[in-house]
Scaffold this motif. Structure first.
Motif, PDB file in Angstrom:
ATOM      1  N   ILE A  56       0.853  -1.205   0.000  1.00 46.11           N
ATOM      2  CA  ILE A  56       0.000   0.000   0.000  1.00 46.11           C
ATOM      3  C   ILE A  56       0.881   1.244   0.000  1.00 46.11           C
ATOM      4  CG2 ILE A  56      -1.645   1.340   1.382  1.00 46.11           C
ATOM      5  CD1 ILE A  56      -3.087  -0.928   0.208  1.00 46.11           C
ATOM      6  N   LYS A  57       1.934   1.251   0.834  1.00 43.55           N
ATOM      7  CA  LYS A  57       2.842   2.402   0.874  1.00 43.55           C
ATOM      8  C   LYS A  57       3.530   2.609  -0.468  1.00 43.55           C
ATOM      9  CE  LYS A  57       3.990   2.640   5.782  1.00 43.55           C
ATOM     10  NZ  LYS A  57       5.059   2.483   6.791  1.00 43.55           N
ATOM     11  N   GLY A  58       3.764   1.527  -1.193  1.00 42.04           N
ATOM     12  CA  GLY A  58       4.381   1.612  -2.508  1.00 42.04           C
ATOM     13  C   GLY A  58       3.408   2.012  -3.606  1.00 42.04           C
ATOM     14  N   GLY A  59       2.152   2.224  -3.251  1.00 41.09           N
ATOM     15  CA  GLY A  59       1.160   2.665  -4.230  1.00 41.09           C
ATOM     16  C   GLY A  59       0.473   1.528  -4.974  1.00 41.09           C
ATOM     17  N   GLN A  60       0.729   0.293  -4.588  1.00 41.75           N
ATOM     18  CA  GLN A  60       0.110  -0.844  -5.256  1.00 41.75           C
ATOM     19  C   GLN A  60      -1.229  -1.193  -4.614  1.00 41.75           C
ATOM     20  OE1 GLN A  60       3.305  -3.664  -4.562  1.00 41.75           O
ATOM     21  NE2 GLN A  60       3.818  -3.616  -6.751  1.00 41.75           N
ATOM     22  N   SER A  61      -2.100  -1.819  -5.404  1.00 51.56           N
ATOM     23  CA  SER A  61      -3.351  -2.350  -4.875  1.00 51.56           C
ATOM     24  C   SER A  61      -3.089  -3.751  -4.356  1.00 51.56           C
ATOM     25  CB  SER A  61      -4.421  -2.416  -5.967  1.00 51.56           C
ATOM     26  OG  SER A  61      -4.776  -1.122  -6.371  1.00 51.56           O
ATOM     27  N   VAL A  62      -3.827  -4.134  -3.314  1.00 52.37           N
ATOM     28  CA  VAL A  62      -3.677  -5.464  -2.738  1.00 52.37           C
ATOM     29  C   VAL A  62      -5.031  -6.156  -2.795  1.00 52.37           C
ATOM     30  CG1 VAL A  62      -3.081  -6.783  -0.672  1.00 52.37           C
ATOM     31  CG2 VAL A  62      -1.862  -4.671  -1.195  1.00 52.37           C
ATOM     32  N   GLY A  63      -5.088  -7.245  -3.545  1.00 56.56           N
ATOM     33  CA  GLY A  63      -6.316  -8.026  -3.642  1.00 56.56           C
ATOM     34  C   GLY A  63      -6.300  -9.158  -2.642  1.00 56.56           C
ATOM     35  N   LEU A  64      -7.341  -9.234  -1.839  1.00 54.63           N
ATOM     36  CA  LEU A  64      -7.476 -10.308  -0.860  1.00 54.63           C
ATOM     37  C   LEU A  64      -8.689 -11.142  -1.279  1.00 54.63           C
ATOM     38  CD1 LEU A  64      -6.917  -8.089   2.297  1.00 54.63           C
ATOM     39  CD2 LEU A  64      -5.256  -9.595   1.218  1.00 54.63           C
ATOM     40  N   PRO A  65      -8.465 -12.291  -1.909  1.00 58.95           N
ATOM     41  CA  PRO A  65      -9.563 -13.084  -2.457  1.00 58.95           C
ATOM     42  C   PRO A  65     -10.634 -13.403  -1.416  1.00 58.95           C
ATOM     43  CG  PRO A  65      -7.452 -13.989  -3.140  1.00 58.95           C
ATOM     44  CD  PRO A  65      -7.162 -12.931  -2.123  1.00 58.95           C
ATOM     45  N   GLY A  66     -11.870 -13.175  -1.799  1.00 56.43           N
ATOM     46  CA  GLY A  66     -12.994 -13.423  -0.907  1.00 56.43           C
ATOM     47  C   GLY A  66     -13.245 -12.304   0.077  1.00 56.43           C
ATOM     48  N   GLY A  78     -11.722  -8.549  -0.479  1.00 54.10           N
ATOM     49  CA  GLY A  78     -11.826  -7.298  -1.216  1.00 54.10           C
ATOM     50  C   GLY A  78     -10.468  -6.812  -1.678  1.00 54.10           C
ATOM     51  N   THR A  79     -10.431  -5.556  -2.092  1.00 54.41           N
ATOM     52  CA  THR A  79      -9.204  -4.964  -2.619  1.00 54.41           C
ATOM     53  C   THR A  79      -8.906  -3.654  -1.899  1.00 54.41           C
ATOM     54  OG1 THR A  79      -9.667  -5.909  -4.784  1.00 54.41           O
ATOM     55  CG2 THR A  79      -8.067  -4.124  -4.705  1.00 54.41           C
ATOM     56  N   LEU A  80      -7.682  -3.547  -1.407  1.00 58.33           N
ATOM     57  CA  LEU A  80      -7.182  -2.305  -0.818  1.00 58.33           C
ATOM     58  C   LEU A  80      -6.414  -1.566  -1.898  1.00 58.33           C
ATOM     59  CD1 LEU A  80      -5.839  -3.809   2.481  1.00 58.33           C
ATOM     60  CD2 LEU A  80      -7.565  -2.021   2.372  1.00 58.33           C
ATOM     61  N   SER A  81      -6.679  -0.275  -2.057  1.00 60.00           N
ATOM     62  CA  SER A  81      -5.974   0.497  -3.069  1.00 60.00           C
ATOM     63  C   SER A  81      -5.715   1.909  -2.559  1.00 60.00           C
ATOM     64  CB  SER A  81      -6.783   0.547  -4.366  1.00 60.00           C
ATOM     65  OG  SER A  81      -8.042   1.138  -4.132  1.00 60.00           O
ATOM     66  N   VAL A  82      -4.797   2.590  -3.229  1.00 62.14           N
ATOM     67  CA  VAL A  82      -4.453   3.973  -2.883  1.00 62.14           C
ATOM     68  C   VAL A  82      -5.139   4.896  -3.875  1.00 62.14           C
ATOM     69  CG1 VAL A  82      -2.577   5.623  -2.582  1.00 62.14           C
ATOM     70  CG2 VAL A  82      -2.240   3.241  -1.959  1.00 62.14           C
ATOM     71  N   LYS A  83      -5.838   5.891  -3.350  1.00 55.82           N
ATOM     72  CA  LYS A  83      -6.529   6.871  -4.201  1.00 55.82           C
ATOM     73  C   LYS A  83      -5.961   8.258  -3.913  1.00 55.82           C
ATOM     74  CE  LYS A  83     -10.119   4.139  -5.448  1.00 55.82           C
ATOM     75  NZ  LYS A  83     -10.929   4.004  -6.569  1.00 55.82           N
ATOM     76  N   ASP A  84      -5.804   9.056  -4.963  1.00 51.39           N
ATOM     77  CA  ASP A  84      -5.366  10.436  -4.802  1.00 51.39           C
ATOM     78  C   ASP A  84      -6.562  11.306  -4.455  1.00 51.39           C
ATOM     79  OD1 ASP A  84      -2.681   9.951  -5.411  1.00 51.39           O
ATOM     80  OD2 ASP A  84      -3.093  10.052  -7.560  1.00 51.39           O
ATOM     81  N   THR A  85      -6.352  12.249  -3.541  1.00 55.57           N
ATOM     82  CA  THR A  85      -7.403  13.215  -3.216  1.00 55.57           C
ATOM     83  C   THR A  85      -6.982  14.578  -3.752  1.00 55.57           C
ATOM     84  OG1 THR A  85      -6.443  13.705  -1.051  1.00 55.57           O
ATOM     85  CG2 THR A  85      -8.113  11.985  -1.127  1.00 55.57           C
ATOM     86  N   ALA A  86      -7.935  15.326  -4.256  1.00 54.35           N
ATOM     87  CA  ALA A  86      -7.656  16.647  -4.823  1.00 54.35           C
ATOM     88  C   ALA A  86      -7.571  17.692  -3.717  1.00 54.35           C
ATOM     89  CB  ALA A  86      -8.760  17.025  -5.808  1.00 54.35           C
ATOM     90  N   ALA A  87      -6.852  18.777  -4.000  1.00 54.99           N
ATOM     91  CA  ALA A  87      -6.815  19.908  -3.071  1.00 54.99           C
ATOM     92  C   ALA A  87      -8.193  20.546  -3.047  1.00 54.99           C
ATOM     93  CB  ALA A  87      -5.771  20.919  -3.523  1.00 54.99           C
ATOM     94  N   ARG A  88      -8.596  21.001  -1.875  1.00 53.57           N
ATOM     95  CA  ARG A  88      -9.932  21.590  -1.761  1.00 53.57           C
ATOM     96  C   ARG A  88      -9.960  22.624  -0.649  1.00 53.57           C
ATOM     97  NH1 ARG A  88      -9.372  16.786   0.578  1.00 53.57           N
ATOM     98  NH2 ARG A  88     -10.333  16.370   2.586  1.00 53.57           N
ATOM     99  N   THR A  89     -11.026  23.412  -0.642  1.00 55.49           N
ATOM    100  CA  THR A  89     -11.220  24.423   0.389  1.00 55.49           C
ATOM    101  C   THR A  89     -12.151  23.860   1.440  1.00 55.49           C
ATOM    102  OG1 THR A  89     -10.955  26.171  -1.243  1.00 55.49           O
ATOM    103  CG2 THR A  89     -11.984  26.777   0.842  1.00 55.49           C
ATOM    104  N   GLY A  90     -11.766  23.992   2.699  1.00 59.62           N
ATOM    105  CA  GLY A  90     -12.587  23.519   3.804  1.00 59.62           C
ATOM    106  C   GLY A  90     -12.874  24.647   4.764  1.00 59.62           C
ATOM    107  N   VAL A  91     -13.664  24.359   5.796  1.00 59.92           N
ATOM    108  CA  VAL A  91     -14.026  25.351   6.802  1.00 59.92           C
ATOM    109  C   VAL A  91     -13.595  24.828   8.162  1.00 59.92           C
ATOM    110  CG1 VAL A  91     -15.925  26.613   7.889  1.00 59.92           C
ATOM    111  CG2 VAL A  91     -15.993  26.124   5.443  1.00 59.92           C
ATOM    112  N   ARG A  92     -12.833  25.636   8.902  1.00 61.68           N
ATOM    113  CA  ARG A  92     -12.421  25.270  10.247  1.00 61.68           C
ATOM    114  C   ARG A  92     -13.649  25.356  11.152  1.00 61.68           C
ATOM    115  NH1 ARG A  92      -6.737  26.990  12.033  1.00 61.68           N
ATOM    116  NH2 ARG A  92      -6.561  25.682  10.226  1.00 61.68           N
ATOM    117  N   PRO A  93     -14.012  24.277  11.837  1.00 56.42           N
ATOM    118  CA  PRO A  93     -15.256  24.250  12.603  1.00 56.42           C
ATOM    119  C   PRO A  93     -15.370  25.303  13.700  1.00 56.42           C
ATOM    120  CG  PRO A  93     -14.359  22.044  12.390  1.00 56.42           C
ATOM    121  CD  PRO A  93     -13.347  22.984  11.842  1.00 56.42           C
ATOM    122  N   GLY A  94     -14.309  25.569  14.432  1.00 53.36           N
ATOM    123  CA  GLY A  94     -14.397  26.505  15.555  1.00 53.36           C
ATOM    124  C   GLY A  94     -14.552  27.950  15.143  1.00 53.36           C
TER     125      GLY A  94
END
Length: 124
Positions: free
Chosen positions: A71-81, A83-99
């Motif tokens: 996972i750290k190397g960016g590979q997907s890991v398939g575990l038969p029966g 599921g599959t663990l994979s790495v997804k990129d998230t885009a930069a975005r604007t958020g709101v600080r709750p306090g």
């Protein structure tokens, strides 16, 4: 007047029984958890394979280390029966600080995603 005395004496008794029940429930909660710990996985592997607990612990640790390093190397890991663990990129975005309701910029990053196997999904 007699009815109100009965109600007043009944309330403290109910609180005492609830207070006594709470510690008993708190003690029972850790054993009735929905989470399976690594030690429990090791015991399950030892029971199913006939390996010793030490060998099972080494096997489980090696498998988990291999999954994490992939996972750290960016590979997907398939575990038969399972599921599959994979790495997804998230885009930069604007958020709101709750306090403070201040707008902040959240940088792009990565997250781990899990897609459940259709065989497991169908058997739930």
């Amino acid at each position: 007047m007699l009815l109100t005395m009965t109600k007043k004496t009944a309330k403290p008794a109910a609180k005492k029984t609830a207070a006594k029940a709470a510690p008993a429930a708190a003690k029972a909660a850790p054993t009735a958890s929905n989470k399976v710990a690594k030690t429990q996985l090791v015991e399950m592997v030892a029971d199913k394979t006939g390996l010793t607990k030490k060998q099972s612990e080494e096997a489980v640790s090696a498998m988990l280390d291999a999954v994490v390093s992939s996972i750290k190397g960016g590979q997907s890991v398939g575990l038969p029966g399972l599921g599959t663990l994979s790495v997804k990129d998230t885009a930069a975005r604007t958020g709101v600080r709750p306090g403070t309701s201040e707008k902040i910029q959240i940088p792009a990053g990565k997250k781990v995603a899990f897609k459940v196997a259709s065989t497991l999904k169908g058997n739930l």
